[in-house]
Scaffold this motif. Structure first.
Motif, PDB file in Angstrom:
ATOM      1  N   ALA A 188      -8.385 -12.743  46.433  1.00  0.00           N
ATOM      2  CA  ALA A 188      -9.058 -14.512  47.213  1.00  0.00           C
ATOM      3  C   ALA A 188      -8.057 -15.621  46.811  1.00  0.00           C
ATOM      4  N   THR A 189      -7.602 -16.227  47.695  1.00  0.00           N
ATOM      5  CA  THR A 189      -7.333 -18.037  47.436  1.00  0.00           C
ATOM      6  C   THR A 189      -7.474 -18.706  48.999  1.00  0.00           C
ATOM      7  N   VAL A 190      -6.911 -19.538  49.060  1.00  0.00           N
ATOM      8  CA  VAL A 190      -7.366 -20.525  49.582  1.00  0.00           C
ATOM      9  C   VAL A 190      -6.226 -20.426  51.220  1.00  0.00           C
ATOM     10  N   PRO A 191      -6.502 -20.012  52.008  1.00  0.00           N
ATOM     11  CA  PRO A 191      -4.795 -19.272  52.935  1.00  0.00           C
ATOM     12  C   PRO A 191      -4.470 -20.762  54.010  1.00  0.00           C
ATOM     13  N   HIS A 192      -3.673 -20.905  54.226  1.00  0.00           N
ATOM     14  CA  HIS A 192      -2.463 -22.161  54.604  1.00  0.00           C
ATOM     15  C   HIS A 192      -3.488 -21.923  56.144  1.00  0.00           C
ATOM     16  N   ARG A 193      -2.638 -22.717  57.111  1.00  0.00           N
ATOM     17  CA  ARG A 193      -2.970 -22.600  58.674  1.00  0.00           C
ATOM     18  C   ARG A 193      -1.787 -23.432  59.440  1.00  0.00           C
ATOM     19  N   SER A 194      -1.316 -22.214  60.085  1.00  0.00           N
ATOM     20  CA  SER A 194       0.037 -22.507  60.791  1.00  0.00           C
ATOM     21  C   SER A 194      -1.002 -23.382  62.167  1.00  0.00           C
ATOM     22  N   PRO A 195       0.473 -23.623  62.928  1.00  0.00           N
ATOM     23  CA  PRO A 195       0.558 -25.141  63.491  1.00  0.00           C
ATOM     24  C   PRO A 195      -0.788 -24.788  65.106  1.00  0.00           C
ATOM     25  N   ARG A 196      -0.943 -23.369  64.867  1.00  0.00           N
ATOM     26  CA  ARG A 196      -2.023 -22.868  65.994  1.00  0.00           C
ATOM     27  C   ARG A 196      -3.150 -23.090  65.569  1.00  0.00           C
ATOM     28  N   GLY A 197      -3.431 -22.369  63.996  1.00  0.00           N
ATOM     29  CA  GLY A 197      -4.282 -22.774  63.734  1.00  0.00           C
ATOM     30  C   GLY A 197      -4.646 -21.679  62.505  1.00  0.00           C
ATOM     31  N   TRP A 198      -4.143 -20.528  62.584  1.00  0.00           N
ATOM     32  CA  TRP A 198      -3.888 -19.316  62.198  1.00  0.00           C
ATOM     33  C   TRP A 198      -3.954 -19.192  60.939  1.00  0.00           C
ATOM     34  N   SER A 199      -4.684 -18.204  60.214  1.00  0.00           N
ATOM     35  CA  SER A 199      -4.503 -18.140  59.022  1.00  0.00           C
ATOM     36  C   SER A 199      -3.863 -16.957  58.520  1.00  0.00           C
ATOM     37  N   MET A 200      -3.778 -16.329  57.437  1.00  0.00           N
ATOM     38  CA  MET A 200      -3.442 -15.104  57.095  1.00  0.00           C
ATOM     39  C   MET A 200      -4.035 -14.158  55.777  1.00  0.00           C
ATOM     40  N   LEU A 201      -4.550 -13.414  55.672  1.00  0.00           N
ATOM     41  CA  LEU A 201      -4.722 -12.757  54.451  1.00  0.00           C
ATOM     42  C   LEU A 201      -4.303 -11.318  54.153  1.00  0.00           C
ATOM     43  N   ARG A 202      -3.618 -11.114  52.833  1.00  0.00           N
ATOM     44  CA  ARG A 202      -3.072  -9.406  52.906  1.00  0.00           C
ATOM     45  C   ARG A 202      -3.282  -9.252  51.758  1.00  0.00           C
ATOM     46  N   LEU A 203      -3.471  -8.011  52.045  1.00  0.00           N
ATOM     47  CA  LEU A 203      -4.091  -7.246  50.319  1.00  0.00           C
ATOM     48  C   LEU A 203      -3.190  -5.401  50.392  1.00  0.00           C
ATOM     49  N   THR A 204      -2.625  -5.620  49.646  1.00  0.00           N
ATOM     50  CA  THR A 204      -1.695  -4.212  49.272  1.00  0.00           C
ATOM     51  C   THR A 204      -2.184  -3.087  47.893  1.00  0.00           C
ATOM     52  N   ALA A 205      -3.262  -2.291  47.945  1.00  0.00           N
ATOM     53  CA  ALA A 205      -3.189  -0.994  46.421  1.00  0.00           C
ATOM     54  C   ALA A 205      -3.911  -0.127  46.981  1.00  0.00           C
ATOM     55  N   ALA A 206      -3.438   0.892  45.609  1.00  0.00           N
ATOM     56  CA  ALA A 206      -3.565   1.810  45.505  1.00  0.00           C
ATOM     57  C   ALA A 206      -4.712   2.171  45.755  1.00  0.00           C
ATOM     58  N   VAL A 207      -5.364   3.193  46.637  1.00  0.00           N
ATOM     59  CA  VAL A 207      -6.748   3.837  45.511  1.00  0.00           C
ATOM     60  C   VAL A 207      -7.411   4.502  46.242  1.00  0.00           C
ATOM     61  N   GLY A 208      -7.932   5.262  44.836  1.00  0.00           N
ATOM     62  CA  GLY A 208      -8.640   6.600  45.643  1.00  0.00           C
ATOM     63  C   GLY A 208      -9.458   6.882  46.636  1.00  0.00           C
ATOM     64  N   GLN A 209     -10.454   6.203  46.414  1.00  0.00           N
ATOM     65  CA  GLN A 209     -12.123   6.209  46.801  1.00  0.00           C
ATOM     66  C   GLN A 209     -12.464   5.175  47.793  1.00  0.00           C
ATOM     67  N   VAL A 210     -13.035   4.739  48.306  1.00  0.00           N
ATOM     68  CA  VAL A 210     -12.860   3.330  49.120  1.00  0.00           C
ATOM     69  C   VAL A 210     -14.760   3.957  50.054  1.00  0.00           C
ATOM     70  N   ARG A 211     -15.857   2.889  49.758  1.00  0.00           N
ATOM     71  CA  ARG A 211     -17.101   2.800  49.816  1.00  0.00           C
ATOM     72  C   ARG A 211     -16.774   2.029  51.483  1.00  0.00           C
ATOM     73  N   GLU A 212     -16.360   0.637  50.793  1.00  0.00           N
ATOM     74  CA  GLU A 212     -16.048  -0.761  52.215  1.00  0.00           C
ATOM     75  C   GLU A 212     -14.688  -1.386  51.441  1.00  0.00           C
ATOM     76  N   VAL A 213     -14.625  -2.466  52.869  1.00  0.00           N
ATOM     77  CA  VAL A 213     -13.611  -2.620  52.629  1.00  0.00           C
ATOM     78  C   VAL A 213     -14.621  -4.427  53.207  1.00  0.00           C
TER      79      VAL A 213
END
Length: 848
Positions: free
Chosen positions: A708-733
Motif C-alpha cells: 500500500a502506497t501513494v504512487p507517483h504519476r508519469s508525465p502522461r498521468g500513469w501510475s504503477m503499483l507492483r507486488l511480488t509475493a510467495a503464496v500458497g492459496q488465494v481466494r482473491e486479489v
C-alpha cells in the motif's frame, strides 16, 4: 582488422576509376593525429615543459601557460581579422602576444615557437590508412596536395612530417591558411585550384571536418570523401565526453579520440551509402577499448609492484581480459587460465554448512525454491521440503530458509558431505591449475564485483591445508567486495568503488559506481568469450563445461573484436602510453568509470537495441534472459522515475536501456534524477490517494501479502503499483486505485506466477474476471469508483503455491475532473521539454 568497404576504399575507388587528376588532403585529424581530445589540450603539456625547464617565472603553472596560449591565439586571430579580413594568423604572431616577461626568459619569440613545435612533434602520429591513400594516388598518376587550416607555415608543416619519419609522395603543392590569409571555409581550396588552373571536377578532396572540408569541396566543385563519424550516428557521448574532460585538464586522452575514429572509419564509418560500424563494434571500440586497456595497464603495474610473474585469469571473463592484456602489454606477467565459476566454487566451499557458506553457494537472481538445493548438492528433495517447504520463497524468506537448513542436522550433514566430494574433485584440478610464487602468493584476476569466487577458493584451499595468499585484481568491487576487504580479504578494484552505497546509508541520487552495479551484466557479457561455463569437475579433476546457449553471440563477438582492435592499435600507435603516469592516476580511473556509467545510463536507442539482446545466465550457465526483455516495452511505458524501484532486476536487467527504447520521457526523468533533481519534482504523487494490492487466502479476512502506497504519476498521468509475493492459496486479489472518488483508465493488470501456472493479463475494465465493489466500468478501458471502492480478481482454483507478480498501471483522476485531451503533438512537446530540462540540469550538475 575488418575488410569491409570503408571511406578509404571509397576514395581509392574514385581514383582507380580514372578522371581524378589531383588529390587534395587536409592535414590534422586526416593525416596526423594527436594523443589528446583537442589540440588546445596540449598547451598544458607545453606549460609543463616550460615550467620544468624553468623558462617561465616561478609563479607560473602549466595551466597558466594553457590560458595564456589560448588567449594569445585569440588576440592574434582578432588582429588578423582586422588587418586581413580573415582571422588566419601565424604561430609567430601568436607568440608575439605571449607575456613579455615569459618571452624574455624563454629567449625570444623564435625560441617559444620552437618549444611549441617540438612539443607538437612528440604528440603527433600518422594516420596510416590516409598516408597510404596519398601514396596510392601518386602511384596511380594522381598529383597530391596538402590544404590545411593551420597557423604553421608551409616549411614548419613539412618539418613536422619529416620529424615523424613520414615519407610523403612528391607534393604538387602545400597550401596553408596562415600564408594565404584565408581558410577552407572561405576560398582556400578554390584559390589553390584556380592558381594551378585545374578543373575542380577532376579533383578529390579528403578531410575530417564536416563543415570546413565538406563546404570547401562543395563550394569549389570537387569530389569529397569525409573522414569522420557523424555525431548523429554515434551510440552515445558519455565516454568521449569524459575522456575529453580529462584531456582538457591533463593534456591527453590516451589517444582515445583519434584511435576510435580511425577504427570506426576502417569499419566503414561515414560512408554515404551506409554500412558503417555496428553499435556493438562502436561500443567495443569507444567504451570497452579505453576501459579494458586502462584495466590491462593497471593489472601490469600492480603485478610489477607486487613482483609476481604470473596472473591466474579466472574463466570465463578472465579469458578475454587476458586477451586484452596480451594485445596491449608485451611486458605483462605470464597468463594462466583457471576455470572457476561461482556455481562450482561456492558449492565446494561449504565446509561446515554455516548459513554464510550456504548463502554464497545458493544465492541467485531467480526466486529461491527447494530444487535449487537439490540441484546444488544432490540431496533428497523430501528432506529439503521438510525444512523449507515445497513452494517458491520470497526474498524476505530466503535468509530464514538458509538458517533453517544450517540448523537442521540431517540436511546440513548431507550438504556438507556432497560439498566435500565436490571439493575433492576441485582440488585435483586446482593442484594442476594454480601456481604459487616463491612467497606463496597467487594472483587471480577477473571482472570482480563481490570477490565471491576468491573467497570460495580461499575456503577450499584452507580446508585442504594449502597455506597460500590469494591476491585478487578486479575491474571493480561491489559493496560485498568492499565488505570482504574490510574482513581481511586481499583484493582491489581498478574502477573506484567509493560511490557504492554503504550499509545503512541512503542515497538520493545515483552515483557512477551504483549505475555500474545496477547493470553489471553489460561489462560481464562484453568480457565473456564462448569457452563454456564451468558446471562441475569430474573424478579425474578435469573441468566439465556447459556450452553457451545465450543469444546475440555474433553481437558480443563484434564488441570484443572492437576492444581487441583498439588494444592492438594503441600498442602500435601509442606504445609509450603504458608508461604515462597521467593514465595511472585516480583521476583517469574515475574518468573511465564516468564514461562507462554514462553509457549505461544514457545509451542511444541504437545501442540499447543491440545490447538489450545480450543475455545473462542466472547461475551455472542456466536461466539465460536478455538484458532488455520483450515485455519491458509494455511495462515501462507506464513507469515513472519515482517508482522505478518497483521494477527490479528480476523484471529488467538494464532499466536505462529499456527506457531508451520504450519511454523517452522516463529516460529523461532518470537522467535528471541521477543529476540531482528530486524525483517528486518530476513525478507528483497521485491525487486520489493511497493505492493498494492485497492477496487474500480462502476463509480469511486478513491479507496474506499486500503493498500500500501513494504512487507517483508519469508525465502522461500513469501510475504503477507492483507486488511480488510467495503464496500458497488465494481466494482473491484486491486492488484499490485510490481512496477518493475517482474515474480512471486501465493500462494493464497482470497477475503472473513464476511457474507459469497463473497467467492473468487484463487490459479491459469490462473483463468478466474483474469484480467491482462500489463502482463500474464506463467503457472498455475506463471506470469510476466511489470513495472506498475497489476491484477484485477472484481465483477459481485457490491452490497456487507459486511466486506471484502482480502489477497494475492506471491513469486516475478525482471524480468530476475533466479528462484532458492528450494528442501526440502534446506528448512530443512534453518529451522534448523534459529531455531538454534534464540535459540542462545534468550539465549544471557536471559543472559543479
Amino acid at each position: 582488422m575488418a575488410t569491409t568497404q570503408t571511406v578509404y576504399s571509397d576514395a581509392r575507388s574514385l581514383i582507380d576509376r580514372g578522371g581524378i587528376e589531383l588529390l587534395t588532403s587536409d592535414v590534422f585529424d586526416t593525416l596526423l593525429w594527436r594523443d589528446a581530445a583537442s589540440p588546445h589540450d596540449l598547451f598544458v603539456v607545453l606549460g609543463g615543459d616550460l615550467v620544468d625547464a624553468r623558462l617561465v617565472p616561478d609563479h607560473v603553472s602549466p595551466e597558466d601557460v594553457l590560458d595564456a596560449r589560448i588567449h594569445a591565439e585569440r588576440r592574434a586571430r582578432t588582429a588578423a581579422r582586422r588587418d586581413h579580413g580573415v582571422g588566419e594568423c601565424t604561430i609567430e604572431e601568436i607568440w608575439q602576444r605571449m607575456p613579455a616577461a615569459w618571452i624574455e626568459r624563454i629567449g625570444g619569440v623564435a625560441d617559444g615557437v620552437t618549444a611549441e613545435i617540438e612539443m607538437e612533434q612528440r604528440h603527433l602520429r600518422p594516420i596510416e590508412p590516409a598516408i597510404e591513400l596519398l601514396q596510392h594516388a601518386h602511384d596511380a598518376g594522381v598529383s597530391v596536395a596538402l590544404v590545411s587550416d593551420t597557423y604553421f607555415s608551409r616549411e614548419q608543416l613539412l618539418a613536422l612530417f619529416a620529424g615523424l619519419g613520414i615519407e610523403l609522395p612528391p607534393l604538387f603543392d602545400v597550401v596553408v591558411s596562415s600564408e594565404h590569409r584565408d581558410n577552407k571555409a572561405g576560398k582556400l581550396l578554390a584559390h589553390a585550384l584556380e592558381h594551378h588552373r585545374i578543373d575542380p571536377r577532376r579533383v578529390l578532396h579528403i578531410g575530417d571536418n564536416p563543415h570546413a572540408d565538406a563546404a570547401a569541396a562543395h563550394d569549389a566543385g570537387t569530389h569529397f570523401v569525409g573522414l569522420d563519424i557523424p555525431h548523429s550516428e554515434r551510440i552515445g557521448p558519455a565516454m568521449p565526453h569524459a575522456l575529453a574532460s580529462f584531456s582538457a585538464i591533463h593534456g591527453t586522452d590516451a589517444g582515445a579520440s583519434a584511435l576510435s575514429r580511425e577504427l570506426l572509419l576502417m569499419e566503414g564509418g561515414a560512408r554515404a551509402a551506409g554500412g558503417g560500424p555496428t553499435a556493438t563494434y562502436e561500443f567495443g571500440v569507444t567504451v570497452g577499448g579505453p576501459l579494458l586497456t586502462g584495466f590491462a595497464d593497471w593489472i601490469t603495474a600492480r603485478t610489477t609492484d607486487l613482483g609476481v610473474g604470473k596472473v591466474h585469469y579466472l574463466l570465463r571473463e578472465g579469458g578475454f581480459i587476458s586477451d586484452v592484456v596480451a594485445a596491449l602489454r608485451p611486458d605483462a606477467p605470464r597468463a594462466a587460465h583457471v576455470h572457476a565459476s561461482r556455481w562450482v566454487m561456492g558449492r565446494a566451499a561449504v565446509i561446515e554448512g554455516t548459513s554464510d557458506e550456504l548463502v554464497r553457494a545458493l544465492i541467485r537472481r531467480a526466486a529461491f525454491r527447494p530444487d535449487h538445493v537439490t540441484e546444488a548438492f544432490d540431496v533428497d528433495r523430501a528432506t529439503v521440503t521438510r525444512v523449507i517447504g515445497d513452494g517458491l520463497l520470497s526474498d524476505a524468506d530466503f535468509l530464514p530458509a538458509i538458517e533453517a537448513m544450517a540448523n537442521d542436522e540431517q540436511l546440513r550433514t548431507a550438504i556438507v558431505a556432497s560439498s566435500a566430494a565436490l571439493r575433492a574433485r576441485v582440488m585435483r584440478y586446482l593442484q594442476r591449475a594454480l601456481d604459487a610464487d616463491d612467497h606463496n602468493r597467487i594472483v587471480v584476476c577477473d571482472i570482480g564485483w563481490g570477490g565471491t569466487i576468491q573467497e570460495a577458493l580461499h575456503a577450499i584451499l584452507a580446508a585442504e591445508g594449502w597455506s597460500v595468499e590469494l591476491i585478487g585484481l578486479y575491474l571493480m568491487l561491489s559493496r560485498p567486495g568492499r565488505d570482504r576487504v574490510a574482513g581481511g580479504a586481499r583484493m582491489a578494484g581498478f574502477l573506484p568503488d567509493d560511490g557504492v552505497v554503504p550499509i545503512g546509508v541512503e542515497r538520493s541520487t545515483t552515483s557512477d559506481p551504483d549505475i555500474v552495479m545496477r547493470t553489471p551484466e553489460i561489462v560481464e557479457q562484453l568480457c565473456t568469450p564462448e569457452i563454456g561455463t564451468l558446471v562441475d569437475i569430474d573424478d579425474s579433476g578435469s573441468p566439465v563445461l556447459a556450452d553457451d546457449p545465450g543469444g546475440a553471440l555474433e553481437s558480443r563477438r563484434t564488441a570484443r573484436r572492437g576492444v581487441l582492435d583498439y588494444a592492438r592499435l594503441r600498442q602500435t600507435r601509442l606504445p609509450e602510453a603504458s608508461a604515462d603516469q597521467r593514465l595511472r592516476s585516480d583521476a583517469y580511473r574515475r574518468t573511465l568509470l564516468a564514461g562507462l556509467a554514462g553509457t549505461i545510463r544514457r545509451p542511444s536507442a541504437r545501442l540499447a537495441q543491440e545490447l538489450g539482446t545480450w543475455e545473462h545466465d542466472d547461475v551455472g550457465g542456466r536461466g539465460h534472459e536478455p538484458l532488455v526483455p520483450a515485455e519491458a516495452a509494455e511495462l515501462l511505458r507506464f513507469a515513472n522515475a519515482a517508482d522505478t524501484d518497483m521494477i527490479g532486476t528480476r523484471h529488467v536487467y538494464w532499466l536505462h536501456g529499456a527506457a531508451a527504447l520504450a519511454n523517452s520521457e522516463l529516460a529523461a526523468q532518470l537522467d535528471a534524477v541521477e543529476a540531482g533533481v528530486a524525483a517528486a519534482e518530476l513525478c507528483p504523487p497521485s491525487e486520489v490517494g493511497q493505492a493498494l494490492i492485497a492477496v487474500f487466502p480462502p476463509d480469511d479476512v486478513l491479507a496474506s501479502a499486500q503493498v500500500a502506497t501513494v504512487p507517483h504519476r508519469s508525465p502522461r498521468g500513469w501510475s504503477m503499483l507492483r507486488l511480488t509475493a510467495a503464496v500458497g492459496q488465494v481466494r482473491e486479489v484486491r486492488i484499490d486505485i485510490g481512496t477518493a472518488a475517482l474515474s480512471f483508465e486501465l493500462g494493464r493488470l497482470h497477475i503472473i506466477g513464476a511457474s507459469g501456472r497463473v497467467a492473468m493479463r487484463i487490459d479491459r475494465t469490462n473483463d468478466e474476471r474483474l469484480r467491482w465493489v462500489g463502482g463500474h466500468p464506463t467503457d472498455t478501458r475506463g471506470g469510476v469508483l466511489r470513495a472506498g471502492g475497489f476491484l477484485t480478481v477472484p481465483f477459481e482454483d485457490p491452490v497456487v503455491d507459486d511466486m506471484l507478480e502482480i502489477d497494475i498501471a492506471f491513469r486516475a483522476r478525482p471524480a468530476g475532473q475533466a479528462v484532458p485531451r492528450i494528442t501526440p503533438r502534446t506528448l512530443q512537446r512534453r518529451a522534448r521539454g523534459l529531455a531538454s530540462a534534464a540535459r540542462a540540469r545534468v550539465e549544471k550538475f557536471r559543472q559543479r
